[in-house]
Design an enzyme around this catalytic site. Sequence first.
Site, PDB file in Angstrom:
ATOM      1  N   THR A 123       0.817  -1.218   0.000  1.00  0.00           N
ATOM      2  CA  THR A 123       0.000   0.000   0.000  1.00  0.00           C
ATOM      3  C   THR A 123       0.849   1.265   0.000  1.00  0.00           C
ATOM      4  O   THR A 123       0.396   2.309  -0.468  1.00  0.00           O
ATOM      5  CB  THR A 123      -0.942   0.018   1.219  1.00  0.00           C
ATOM      6  OG1 THR A 123      -0.163  -0.067   2.418  1.00  0.00           O
ATOM      7  CG2 THR A 123      -1.902  -1.156   1.178  1.00  0.00           C
ATOM      8  N   CYS A 124       2.085   1.164   0.523  1.00  0.00           N
ATOM      9  CA  CYS A 124       2.916   2.375   0.557  1.00  0.00           C
ATOM     10  C   CYS A 124       3.240   2.863  -0.851  1.00  0.00           C
ATOM     11  O   CYS A 124       3.492   4.044  -1.065  1.00  0.00           O
ATOM     12  CB  CYS A 124       4.201   2.118   1.341  1.00  0.00           C
ATOM     13  SG  CYS A 124       5.246   0.816   0.698  1.00  0.00           S
TER      14      CYS A 124
END
Length: 547
Positions: free
Chosen positions: A514-515
């Site tokens: 997700t980063c």
Amino acid sequence: CSCSGPLSCPCSDRERVQDNQELLEECHYFSVSELIEMSSFLNRLVFKLIWSERCLQSSSPPSALSSLLTHSHSLLLLLYNRDARKQFCPEDHWLIKELKVSHFMSELMAKKPYAVELLQKLPHSIPHRQRVEIFHQTVSDDRKSLGIGNPRDHSSRGPATYVTVHRGRVLEDGFTQLSSVPTRALKGLIRVKFVNEQGLDEAGIDELGVFKEFLEEIIKIAFDPGLNLFKVSSDGHIYPSPTSHIHDNHLALFEFVGKMLGKAVYEGIVMEIPFAVFFLNQLMGQQNSVLYSSLDELFSMDPELHKSLSYVKHCEDDVSDLCLSFSWDEDFMGKVVTHELVPGGSGISVTNENRISYVHRMSHFCMHTQLKQQTVAFVQGFHSLISKAWLSLFSPHEVQRLISGDQVVIDIDDLRKHTQYFGGYHDKHRVVSWLWDTLRSDFTEQERASFLKFVTSCSKPPLLGFAHLEPPFSIRCVQLAEEEDRGDSLPSVLRGFFSTRKQGAKDRLPTASTCFNLLKLPNYGKKSVLREKLRYAVSCNAGFELS
């Protein structure tokens, strides 16, 4: 009333005192249709007074037209803010249909006084999309004035601020190293290095993704009700905790968290934080306005207390039978603490004669008095990066969308158009085509939202579409032979961006980082297998939750 009647009669005072129930359900003074007609008339009147430039020329004493503009605008904002809290006007009611958006934007770019005045006094008359574009342009201009440059071009962003963060102390390390950093440096490039639980530096890609992960961790920890910096209402909305003072440095923490959220908005990083509307109003500085109604906003903090106070206000019996006083008892860590709403309030009974004062004082105490220090600190931190003037373009609900993304149907074609590919995948690849077909045709809207949250940590698209997603949405072909690669480590991301596919376990599930807004998708042999594995992976990963 005649056309000028609403401006000369005391209806604005009546409207200010009434709550939503009295105004929109009981209709004591005006019907809803009359309120709509009145607001439409005032909206066009204020527009014409501004756009004609007749009221913009300074005169002493003020001219009749200037006085008309002032009073019309005040009453108009009363009605607009009422509609923003609880909609009673039709969609697009507040737009000025005769205003050509392209002409307005060109006049605004030329800094024509009437265009600037219209944006300041009547922003709701301009389509939301254009106001978001103005906001983005304002941020871009701010970057240029500071010599920062484009967020996607790190070579143009000037000197960086370096931060080393231990996995078990993300909030503490971030606070220690960034809380005193000057605003200009916070708006610039921040490079984050993570240290794992063994005390070893993690490999990372020096891009926005690592900082996004850092921000997400800060937000996740800070807004967790278990930390007691913030509380969650019964309907899931967030606001500062009145007992946050159990932390010695709670006000400094509030200011720091405000800065981090401001940094996210400044960078265009979407954070799915559902704030209570009353707190959004305070973030915008509207709680100091005479147009603000504490009682109506109380519902977003405590629906049950709002219901109780509404009963007190509208009770037809003798209110003194309820045995209430101008005080409020709070259970704090097993001890009862009494807060007096007025000096000596615990000895003043609530009666039919003073109950209106009691209701408003109680509402104001709950949302403002007991949260004042926390709110001031948070707002100060947020405004150090996002100017209050920039927020004035929007309503509270629109500010929520600015922070947390757009509440619209997810446009799969737009997402596909702005997707980057790695590891051998490309837009015409068989597996990639299966993915988009599955999302478009086989997934429900809720499943599409869950998929977006699975990859980006937010279930809503950014305002103005996926072209503004930071970092850009990406898909790469995973190395199927790496059984231990769970898809959530930075070394995995490094390998995925620069490696090619190997053959291996066919039962591997899709994973995400997700980063980096990165989906790691195995090279499945059948579309049905992709659909099954993707649906299972998405359904089993609820993503970032605040509780």
